[in-house]
Write a protein that holds these residues in place. Structure first.
Motif: not given
Length: 457
Positions: A263, A301, A320-321, A324-325, A328, A351-352, A355, A359
C-alpha cells in the motif's frame, strides 16, 4: 473481583503502536541530520532508515516462541526493556556502527511488540468489543505520528541546522526512552492472557483472568467452557501439525502483510517531508508542517474505525479502505505523471492515509490476530510480523531508488511507485472478497470455522 476496564487495558497495549509511529516520524524527520553527522551518501539513506528492520524481523521471529514459553505479558515487558537498551545505545553513539547496533536492538523490541501486543488484546477482549479494542492501537499510532512530526517540525523551526546535526537528533530519540519507561510501568499492571493460561493448563488462573475482562459470571462460564473444549487434546509439549484449516489461516498471515506494505504506507511515513517538499514546492519548513497532517488524517481514520469496527465488521471496512487507497493513489499517480504538482496532490495523500488507517492499518492488524486459532496464534503472528518487516524493508529501500532512477523519472515523473501501490490495492480488494467475517464471534467460534475446512487434531 474487580473487573478491568477493557478499553483502559487496550490503551495500555496501544502504547506499543504509539512508540512505533513516533519513532517512524521521528526518524523520518531526523534523516537529514543523521546524513550530515555520519556523512552518509544520498544513495545509502535507505540503509539508515531500514537498519532497525533487521531487528524488527528478528524480534518477530522469536516473539511468538517466547509468547508461548513465558506468556504474552512477560514478552511485552522484556521487549520494552530491550527497547530502552537499544535507544540508549543509539543516543550515545558517535559512530555509524554503534548507531546501527542500537537501532537493531531497538528493532528487536519493536518486532516483539508488533507480535505480542495485538495478540494479547485480541485474547483478553470480549467478542463484542474486540474490533474496537484492537483498533484503539490506531488512535495511539495517529497520536505518535502527530507528536513525532510536530516535534521534528518545531526542532526544524527553532534550532539551527548545526545544533540539530550534532545534538537535536539525540534529544528526539531521548524522548522515546521516556515513553518506553512509562510503557514499562504500565505493562506491569496487566494480567496474563486467559487463552495462554488455558494452553498451559493453568485452568483456575485462566478462569480468574477471564473474569477480569467479561461482564458477567454466566459469560465467564460460557467462554471458559469454550476455551476448554478447544484446547488441544495433546499435552502442551506436543507439536501441532499444520494441516486442514490451519493452512488457510496461516496463508492469510503470509499474504496480508505483503499487501499492507505494498500500500506504500511506510514509504509515505518515512519520506513524508521529501514527498511534500516535492509536490508542494513549499520548502523544508512547509514540508515538515504538512507532514503533521498525515497524523491528523490517521487520527480521523482511527476514530472512525473504533466507532464502526464492531458494527460494520472487518470485511466491509477492509473493502472500503482498500478501494479508497486504490483510487487516491491512482489519482496521485495520474497527477504526478502529467506533472500537475500542486496542493491537490497533498490532499490526496491525506485521503489515502485515512483509508489506510481504517483498513490495512487497524482492521488488518485485528483480523490477523483473531482469525488464527489459539493453538498457533503466536506462530501466525510471528509469521505475519516477519513477512511484514521483510516487505517493509524492501519497499522503504526501493522507494528512494525508484524515485532517483533517471529513466523512470523522465518517463513517469515520479509516479511509478504510486502506480505500483495503487494496482496492488486493486488486487488486494479481490482477495478480501474471499475472507470469512469474524465480527462478533469468539476466538473459539473462529477456530471451529477453520476446523470445518479440515480438522488438525
Amino acid at each position: 473481583m474487580k473487573r478491568k476496564n477493557i478499553y483502559f487495558v487496550a490503551t495500555i497495549i496501544a502504547l506499543a503502536g504509539f512508540i512505533f509511529s513516533y519513532d517512524s516520524a521521528n526518524l523520518g524527520g531526523s534523516v537529514k541530520y543523521l546524513r550530515e553527522y555520519f556523512n552518509i551518501p544520498a544513495d545509502k539513506v535507505g540503509i539508515l532508515v531500514i537498519a532497525s528492520l533487521i531487528g524488527n524481523f528478528t524480534g518477530s521471529l522469536f516473539a511468538g516462541y517466547f509468547s508461548d514459553l513465558i506468556g504474552r505479558k512477560k514478552t511485552l515487558i522484556y521487549a520494552v526493556i530491550l527497547g530502552i537498551i537499544g535507544l540508549s545505545i543509539t543516543v550515545i553513539s558517535k559512530s555509524l556502527t554503534l548507531f546501527y547496533i542500537g537501532r537493531i536492538i531497538f528493532g528487536i523490541s519493536l518486532g516483539s511488540l508488533f507480535v505480542a501486543a495485538p495478540m494479547y488484546i485480541v485474547e483478553v477482549s470480549p467478542a463484542s468489543k474486540r474490533g474496537r479494542t484492537g483498533a484503539i492501537r490506531q488512535i495511539l499510532l495517529a497520536f505518535g505520528l502527530i507528536l513525532g512530526y510536530t516535534i521534528t517540525y518545531v526542532f526544524e523551526r527553532i534550532f539551527s541546522l548545526e545544533w540539530n546535526i550534532i545534538t537535536g537528533w539525540r534529544v528526539l530519540i531521548g524522548f522515546e526512552i521516556l515513553f518506553l519507561c512509562f510503557m514499562l510501568i504500565a505493562f506491569f499492571t496487566l494480567s496474563e492472557s486467559p487463552r495462554w493460561l488455558i494452553m498451559k493448563r493453568k485452568d483456575q488462573d485462566a478462569k480468574t483472568s477471564l473474569a477480569e475482562f467479561l461482564d458477567s459470571p454466566e459469560r465467564v462460564e460460557l467462554v471458559y467452557s469454550e476455551m476448554l473444549a478447544n484446547r488441544p487434546k495433546q499435552s502442551e509439549n506436543t507439536k501441532i501439525k499444520i494441516r486442514g484449516g490451519l493452512t488457510y489461516a496461516l496463508l492469510i498471515c503470509a499474504i496480508f502483510p505483503i499487501f499492507r506494505q505494498l500500500s506504500g504506507v511506510n514509504a509515505i511515513t518515512y519520506y513524508a517531508q521529501r514527498i511534500f517538499a516535492t509536490i508542494s514546492k513549499g520548502g523544508s519548513n512547509l514540508a515538515y508542517f504538512q507532514s503533521i497532517f498525515i497524523g491528523v488524517s490517521e487520527l480521523a481514520g482511527a476514530i472512525f474505525v473504533v466507532t464502526f469496527a464492531d458494527k460494520m465488521g472487518r470485511k466491509l471496512l477492509l473493502m472500503i479502505g482498500v478501494l479508497g487507497m486504490f483510487f487516491s493513489e491512482g489519482l496521485v499517480t495520474y497527477f504526478l505523471y502529467i506533472q500537475k504538482i500542486d496542493m491537490d496532490v497533498s490532499y490526496l495523500i491525506y485521503i489515502y492515509n485515512f483509508f489506510f488507517t481504517i483498513s490495512a492499518g487497524a482492521m488488518l492488524t485485528v483480523y490477523i490476530s483473531e482469525v488464527v486459532p489459539t493453538v498457533i496464534r503466536s506462530k501466525g503472528n510471528s509469521l505475519a510480523g516477519m513477512i511484514n518487516w521483510l516487505t517493509d524493508g524492501l519497499v522503504i529501500y526501493s522507494f528512494p531508488l525508484l524515485n532517483a532512477n533517471i529513466y523512470l523519472t523522465e518517463k513517469f515523473h515520479g509516479s511509478f511507485s504510486f502506480g505500483i501501490f495503487s494496482i496492488s490495492m486493486f488486487i488486494f480488494f479481490i482477495v478480501i472478497l474471499f475472507l470469512p467475517e469474524t465480527k462478533g464471534k469468539t476466538l473459539e467460534e473462529i477456530a471451529t470455522y477453520w476446523k470445518s475446512k479440515g480438522d488438525w487434531e
